[in-house]
Design a protein around this motif. Structure first.
Motif, PDB file in Angstrom:
ATOM      1  N   ASP A  38     -19.074  15.968  11.697  1.00  0.00           N
ATOM      2  CA  ASP A  38     -17.969  16.719  11.492  1.00  0.00           C
ATOM      3  C   ASP A  38     -17.800  17.000  10.149  1.00  0.00           C
ATOM      4  OD1 ASP A  38     -16.955  15.894  14.169  1.00  0.00           O
ATOM      5  OD2 ASP A  38     -16.374  13.649  13.326  1.00  0.00           O
ATOM      6  N   ILE A  39     -16.991  18.142  10.004  1.00  0.00           N
ATOM      7  CA  ILE A  39     -16.535  18.451   8.650  1.00  0.00           C
ATOM      8  C   ILE A  39     -16.235  17.564   7.671  1.00  0.00           C
ATOM      9  CG2 ILE A  39     -15.223  19.862   7.286  1.00  0.00           C
ATOM     10  CD1 ILE A  39     -15.326  22.342   9.568  1.00  0.00           C
ATOM     11  N   GLY A  40     -16.571  17.165   6.705  1.00  0.00           N
ATOM     12  CA  GLY A  40     -16.341  16.167   5.842  1.00  0.00           C
ATOM     13  C   GLY A  40     -17.295  14.984   5.864  1.00  0.00           C
ATOM     14  N   GLN A  41     -18.253  15.086   6.897  1.00  0.00           N
ATOM     15  CA  GLN A  41     -19.071  13.984   7.045  1.00  0.00           C
ATOM     16  C   GLN A  41     -20.224  13.937   5.933  1.00  0.00           C
ATOM     17  OE1 GLN A  41     -18.206  12.619  10.584  1.00  0.00           O
ATOM     18  NE2 GLN A  41     -18.938  10.768   8.985  1.00  0.00           N
ATOM     19  N   ARG A  42     -20.605  12.851   5.655  1.00  0.00           N
ATOM     20  CA  ARG A  42     -21.902  12.858   4.651  1.00  0.00           C
ATOM     21  C   ARG A  42     -23.087  13.009   5.470  1.00  0.00           C
ATOM     22  NH1 ARG A  42     -23.337   8.664   1.522  1.00  0.00           N
ATOM     23  NH2 ARG A  42     -22.836   7.248   3.243  1.00  0.00           N
ATOM     24  N   THR A  81     -15.614   7.555   8.099  1.00  0.00           N
ATOM     25  CA  THR A  81     -14.541   8.478   8.051  1.00  0.00           C
ATOM     26  C   THR A  81     -14.906   9.661   7.251  1.00  0.00           C
ATOM     27  OG1 THR A  81     -12.862   6.691   8.297  1.00  0.00           O
ATOM     28  CG2 THR A  81     -12.003   8.555   7.784  1.00  0.00           C
ATOM     29  N   PRO A  82     -14.741  10.828   8.019  1.00  0.00           N
ATOM     30  CA  PRO A  82     -15.000  12.016   7.084  1.00  0.00           C
ATOM     31  C   PRO A  82     -13.948  12.294   6.000  1.00  0.00           C
ATOM     32  CG  PRO A  82     -14.606  12.587   9.426  1.00  0.00           C
ATOM     33  CD  PRO A  82     -14.219  11.051   9.120  1.00  0.00           C
ATOM     34  N   THR A  87      -8.783  16.670   0.393  1.00  0.00           N
ATOM     35  CA  THR A  87      -9.584  16.496  -0.886  1.00  0.00           C
ATOM     36  C   THR A  87     -10.603  17.593  -1.207  1.00  0.00           C
ATOM     37  OG1 THR A  87      -9.604  13.830  -0.111  1.00  0.00           O
ATOM     38  CG2 THR A  87     -11.439  15.048  -1.713  1.00  0.00           C
ATOM     39  N   PHE A  88     -11.166  18.249  -0.052  1.00  0.00           N
ATOM     40  CA  PHE A  88     -12.065  19.508  -0.267  1.00  0.00           C
ATOM     41  C   PHE A  88     -11.214  20.306  -0.984  1.00  0.00           C
ATOM     42  CE2 PHE A  88     -14.196  18.504   3.801  1.00  0.00           C
ATOM     43  CZ  PHE A  88     -15.343  18.050   3.151  1.00  0.00           C
ATOM     44  N   ALA A  89      -9.942  20.790  -0.675  1.00  0.00           N
ATOM     45  CA  ALA A  89      -9.310  21.865  -1.443  1.00  0.00           C
ATOM     46  C   ALA A  89      -8.899  21.575  -2.790  1.00  0.00           C
ATOM     47  CB  ALA A  89      -7.894  21.921  -0.415  1.00  0.00           C
TER      48      ALA A  89
END
Length: 742
Positions: A38-42, A81-82, A87-89
């Motif tokens: 998923d987007i946000g995953q490590r 949890t991603p 947080t990205f923005a």
């Protein structure tokens, strides 16, 4: 953000755009390798000969690189949890504004264990209970003067156990006495699964608010829907913390919402955390700061991310903590320079908090007795709501009397005036506490040769070595270099070398000779190196086990000592005539803060300031405790000189082993910048006040504009071209937007 190419390549497989902790301002394309990500995953990816942790920020079916050249990811941490879009923005905004590679900004905001290629493991937690041997003990078995031990022992139930949260509510300094009980066999520790739970203690009743506090709480809680910045300008001891807590109680009611409370320094966190836990026990709380172990920080970060932690108290990096249901942000001591990061991405946590609050459409409260001039200007021009607290919260508490002692007209003894010594002896006789404030740790600032006036220099910095007599060492407080104290002058051979000036150690020694019966405690960076040392020291002060405190700025703010009635300020004159245009603002704030430690309960307080310039405008404003008038005079000066908040600045800093490449790089940068814009003033490159630091020769280029957009437009064009400069990889360089230090 990927490298440019003439055409894109289409793949039936998912291509992952991954942010990595590398000094390149771009994302990297990898194949998903069959993993469900998923987007946000490590993820763990190959990067050259090594493996690196990255964060997936986007997915695509196309790449600017041939598909056969893309490598698959090695693994994915799918059980975590991603990261969320907010947080990205926020970090993307900061990376762009502060001119820092996005991948480095994103990864540096994560706990250390989330930047490692192995699975992240949280800390262990324990429950503490009495053993059979402990159950037969009574509080009478403990010495009467050991108040902290008695308090902790009394809290341990005969049946049942307490966790660390409950113990921290008993006292911030619970660890040391509890360890003694464990060693004595009275207490046992049982490991439990990490998590968070509500406090086991009943809430301490809320004190009755005065009219100003009530107005502040009502004004803020009436406008919680939508972005609204507030300046809460309250004198020291006016009860700003109680206003914060009642606002949180209102906003977080009905079992919904989270709050972020920022504090400038680690040493303020335990005291504030303890007060919040005792007053708001129904709101699970965690702290985030660098004094936590890596596992503690990871655990608390995850509790914030999951929403289990309702209140997060932390230092500047906490502004990026993931809080899915955040409803309010509080920035305590918003003026403090500690909110500005001085390496890596040079962000200002207060400013980032304002951006975060604006994006989430929530209120933000900036609290201070001496607001930053930028904040004060915004409040005066109605960009921020402005609330004032002019009365001390304790009904009988009064503002301390501030007096200046003219050191040019009095005979000084080892750095102390007779008036200050007499005042300390009077407090000692009355059983009251005194605080001596000096912003220099160590024994003496310099080691001086009486014959040729040689002063021990640091070979790696443009500074002097500080004498630490007890350790027999000379130390540089800038780079950490240390060496043995020399016994004769290397310049002329003279053996008559004198420690000159005063530091905290020398002051402590002087006081011990003047008042041998006094219990003296020195609080500085040297004496608080051990974990929890400061917490233990503060607990001793509150237990009235200390008569005289000797400390640096670690004690200047945030602490509440009810029995402290005298503050003595030893030396402040060097900041009065500093070339740094912010020096006077910082000094006034610091002196107001340290003065505010005196007379916070029902005993009157007094502040004695030793200075050679008692009639200076700064001291006149300080005696009147009139921040507004002094701020107005500073703003008039700033407007005439076109300094912030009437202008926007950026510094291009560079350093290398030799100065010539630094000078060439900065000269080329200044010439290039002038060709890119006429809206920004580009100064000539200069050496900073500290020309050499940690063995590196330094230089800087100042850029100044009347419009923020003009500065940002220039930096967006300038920085990418500087990355291509032939010297860019041969020196260290960085852009500091909105710098605080020059």
């Amino acid at each position: 953000m990927t490298s440019p190419a003439t055409h894109s390549y289409i793949s039936p497989a998912h291509i992952l755009r991954v942010a990595l902790d590398v000094p390149l301002d771009r994302l990297f394309d990898y194949l998903d390798g069959g993993f469900s990500v998923d987007i946000g995953q490590r993820v763990v990816v190959p990067f050259g000969p090594r493996k690196q942790v990255g964060v997936v920020v986007a997915k695509s079916n196309t790449s600017d690189f041939p598909i056969e050249k893309l490598k698959p990811i090695i693994s994915a941490f799918s059980d975590e949890t991603p990261l969320d879009y907010e947080t990205f923005a926020l970090l993307k905004f900061c990376a762009d504004y502060y001119q820092y590679p996005y991948g480095q900004a994103l990864l540096s905001a994560l706990p250390v264990r989330l930047r490692q290629t192995k699975p992240a493991v949280s800390r262990k937690q324990y429950l503490y209970s009495l053993t059979d041997a402990g159950k037969v003990q009574t509080i009478d078995n403990l010495p009467a003067r050991k108040l902290l031990q008695r308090r902790v022992f009394s809290a341990l139930p005969e049946h049942g156990a307490l966790d660390e949260i409950a113990l921290s509510e008993v006292s911030a300094g619970w660890r040391k006495p509890l360890q003694g009980f464990i060693e004595a066999g009275w207490v046992q520790a049982q490991q439990v699964l990490a998590g968070i739970k509500k406090s086991s203690f009943s809430a301490v009743p809320a004190p009755e608010l005065n009219a100003e506090q009530t107005q502040a709480v009502q004004a803020i809680t009436a406008q919680v829907q939508g972005f609204k910045p507030w300046l809460l300008h309250g004198i020291t001891g006016s009860g700003k913390t109680e206003v914060y807590m009642q606002i949180l109680q209102s906003i977080l009611a009905n079992n919904t919402g989270q709050a972020l409370v920022l504090v400038p320094e680690i040493n303020l966190t335990p005291q504030l955390e303890s007060r919040f836990r005792s007053r708001l026990p129904n709101f699970p709380l965690v702290s985030l700061h660098s004094n936590l172990s890596e596992s503690e920080r990871l655990q608390n970060w995850r509790l914030a991310q999951s929403g289990a932690a309702r209140i997060v108290i932390g230092t500047r990096l906490s502004v990026f903590a993931p809080l899915p249901d955040i409803r309010v942000i509080i920035v305590d001591e918003e003026h403090d320079g500690s909110y500005k990061q001085q390496d890596g991405m040079r962000y200002h946590a207060r400013d980032v908090a304002l951006v975060r609050a604006h994006r989430r459409k929530i209120p933000i409260i900036l609290g201070s007795a001496t607001p930053a001039l930028e904040t004060w200007h915004n409040a005066q021009t109605n960009k921020y709501g402005h609330l004032t607290l002019n009365e001390r919260a304790v009904s009988k508490a009064q503002l301390p009397l501030i007096r200046c002692i003219d050191t040019t007209r009095t005979e000084m003894h080892d750095g102390l005036s007779p008036a200050l010594v007499t005042a300390m002896k009077e407090r000692l006789a009355r059983g009251e506490q005194s605080l001596l404030f000096i912003n220099r740790r160590g024994y003496s600032p310099v080691l001086l040769c009486s014959a040729c006036h040689w002063i021990a220099p640091c070979m790696r910095c443009s500074s002097r070595l500080v004498v630490h007599l007890r350790q027999g060492r000379l130390r540089c407080h800038h780079c950490g270099h240390e060496q043995k104290i020399v016994r004769q002058c290397p310049s002329c051979g003279n053996a008559d070398l004198h420690p000159t000036g005063h530091g905290t150690q020398r002051l402590e020694e002087t006081l011990a000779k003047l008042m041998p019966e006094a219990r003296i405690l020195r609080v500085d960076r040297d004496s608080t190196r051990r974990k929890h040392a400061l917490t233990d020291m503060l607990a001793s002060v509150h237990a009235d086990e200390v008569d005289i405190l000797v400390g640096t700025q670690m004690l200047a703010k945030g602490h509440d000592f009810p029995n402290l009635t005298l503050v003595g300020v030893i030396d402040t004159d060097s900041a009065l005539f500093s070339p740094d245009f912010r020096a006077a603002e910082r000094l006034f704030a610091q002196l107001m803060q340290v003065a505010g430690r005196a007379g916070r309960a029902d005993k009157p307080g007094e502040v004695l300031i030793q200075t050679s310039f008692p009639e200076h405008n700064l001291f006149n404003a300080l005696r009147e405790q009139d921040y507004a008038a002094y701020a107005q005079s500073l703003l008039q000066e700033r407007e005439m000189t076109q300094f912030p908040p009437y202008a926007y600045m950026a510094l291009l800093r560079a350093e290398a082993n030799q100065f010539s490449p630094v000078q060439q790089f900065l000269t080329d940068a200044s010439e290039l910048a002038r060709t890119l814009t006429e809206e920004v003033m580009i100064y000539h490159p200069l050496r900073p006040q500290m020309e050499k630091l940690k063995g590196m020769e330094r230089g800087q280029l100042l850029m100044q504009a009347t419009q923020r957009n003009a500065m940002q437009n220039l930096l967006r064009q300038l920085v990418p071209q500087l990355r291509e400069h032939p010297l860019a990889n041969k020196i260290r360089w960085a852009v500091d937007v909105d710098p605080l230090e020059f």
